[in-house]
Design a protein around this motif. Structure first.
Motif, mmCIF file in Angstrom:
data_model
loop_
_atom_site.group_PDB
_atom_site.id
_atom_site.type_symbol
_atom_site.label_atom_id
_atom_site.label_comp_id
_atom_site.label_asym_id
_atom_site.label_seq_id
_atom_site.Cartn_x
_atom_site.Cartn_y
_atom_site.Cartn_z
ATOM 1 N N ARG A 28 33.815 56.092 -46.518
ATOM 2 C CA ARG A 28 33.625 56.540 -47.900
ATOM 3 C C ARG A 28 32.956 57.918 -47.955
ATOM 4 N NH1 ARG A 28 31.739 52.189 -49.836
ATOM 5 N NH2 ARG A 28 33.616 51.510 -50.922
ATOM 6 N N GLY A 29 31.962 58.139 -47.136
ATOM 7 C CA GLY A 29 31.289 59.439 -47.114
ATOM 8 C C GLY A 29 32.230 60.563 -46.724
ATOM 9 N N ALA A 30 33.092 60.309 -45.751
ATOM 10 C CA ALA A 30 34.059 61.326 -45.322
ATOM 11 C C ALA A 30 35.064 61.614 -46.423
ATOM 12 C CB ALA A 30 34.770 60.865 -44.058
ATOM 13 N N ARG A 31 35.498 60.568 -47.141
ATOM 14 C CA ARG A 31 36.446 60.782 -48.245
ATOM 15 C C ARG A 31 35.797 61.620 -49.342
ATOM 16 N NH1 ARG A 31 37.307 55.290 -47.449
ATOM 17 N NH2 ARG A 31 36.416 54.737 -49.482
ATOM 18 N N PHE A 32 34.528 61.377 -49.589
ATOM 19 C CA PHE A 32 33.795 62.144 -50.592
ATOM 20 C C PHE A 32 33.776 63.615 -50.191
ATOM 21 C CE2 PHE A 32 29.925 63.218 -53.088
ATOM 22 C CZ PHE A 32 30.284 62.648 -54.289
ATOM 23 N N MET A 33 33.510 63.881 -48.928
ATOM 24 C CA MET A 33 33.492 65.248 -48.425
ATOM 25 C C MET A 33 34.876 65.884 -48.513
ATOM 26 S SD MET A 33 32.444 66.629 -44.640
ATOM 27 C CE MET A 33 33.876 65.827 -43.896
ATOM 28 N N MET A 34 35.915 65.119 -48.208
ATOM 29 C CA MET A 34 37.277 65.640 -48.259
ATOM 30 C C MET A 34 37.653 66.037 -49.678
ATOM 31 S SD MET A 34 39.049 62.932 -45.636
ATOM 32 C CE MET A 34 40.738 63.370 -46.046
ATOM 33 N N GLU A 35 37.249 65.238 -50.672
ATOM 34 C CA GLU A 35 37.543 65.592 -52.059
ATOM 35 C C GLU A 35 36.861 66.902 -52.443
ATOM 36 O OE1 GLU A 35 37.039 62.651 -55.099
ATOM 37 O OE2 GLU A 35 38.932 61.713 -54.538
#
Length: 253
Positions: A28-35
């Motif tokens: 989830r943290g990585a997806r947040f960063m990707m967005e």
């Protein structure tokens, strides 16, 4: 066990290509960063230095009742004025300033994006993925039309480059964005920016700001965080008078 069985197992798949892994809880943290980064890279590539954010109801329609169509047309006119005078129109080598940015949907958002398009300027839509899918309006510049899963990241991008905020009548979402920006300014957690509430009669009927002062939940000075306007020209002049930064020679009058 055959080698084919081993390499076909999801564990062997490259992490970057493993959708089940990428969309799992652990990432989830990585997806947040990707967005954050996908949007940021596009904004930089399109030379977006600053924005004027327009909020308002998705339920305002050009062919609605007289009040709704009036609000729609006012948002469209404001989008055009701000784009013509604010620095969104530029040559291919300079930064774009005060580009109209919206939540990307219909209603007021569509109208403001449409006004920017009328002026021949680029314009931004920060869409949110919803259970009942919100489709982007057709007036957003394709390279600047984004979709977010996380409300928090969408809010962050709406606020990061914003140098002015005009809020037309709206519902829960509009009120949410209004109070978030006012809170950031009130607490000093965000950069100060001019805020204009369009249609005084609507806002003073919906929110009794003075009552908040009377009961002591905000201070008298907090009422200076925003102004009211009742026509698009007044909204633009209010932004400028309250400190909206204009690039040299950005407006034609």
């Amino acid at each position: 066990m055959a080698v084919d069985d081993i390499i076909s197992n999801p564990a062997y798949q490259l992490a970057a290509l493993d959708q089940d892994f990428i969309l799992g809880d652990a990432m989830r943290g990585a997806r947040f960063m990707m967005e954050y980064m996908k949007t940021e890279e596009n904004l930089r590539r399109e030379r977006i230095d600053s924005t004027i954010v327009v909020f308002g109801s998705a339920r305002m329609h050009e062919d609605g009742n007289a009040w709704q169509s009036g609000i729609y047309n006012a948002a469209r006119t404001f989008g055009r004025i701000a784009s013509e005078r604010g620095g969104a129109l530029c040559d291919e080598h300079t930064q774009r300033n005060n580009v109209i940015a919206t939540g990307g949907g219909p209603g007021v958002m569509e109208a403001a994006n449409r006004g920017a398009r009328d002026a021949g300027a680029v314009t931004i839509g920060f869409n949110i993925q919803l259970p009942h899918e919100q489709f982007p309006n057709p007036y957003i510049t394709p390279n600047l039309c984004f979709q977010f899963h996380y409300f928090a990241m969408r809010k962050m991008h709406l606020a990061m480059r914003s140098r002015g905020l005009v809020i037309f009548p709206g519902g829960f979402g509009t009120l949410d964005e209004l109070f978030e920006i006012l809170t950031l300014s009130q607490t000093g957690k965000g950069h100060s920016m001019p805020v204009v509430l369009y249609d005084r009669s609507f806002w003073t009927r919906i929110i009794n700001f003075e009552a908040l002062v009377e009961v002591g939940t905000i201070s008298e000075g907090d009422l200076k965080l925003f102004e009211f306007a009742d026509d698009p020209e007044e909204a633009w002049e209010s932004l400028v008078a309250r400190g909206l930064e204009l690039p040299p020679k950005s407006f034609p009058y």
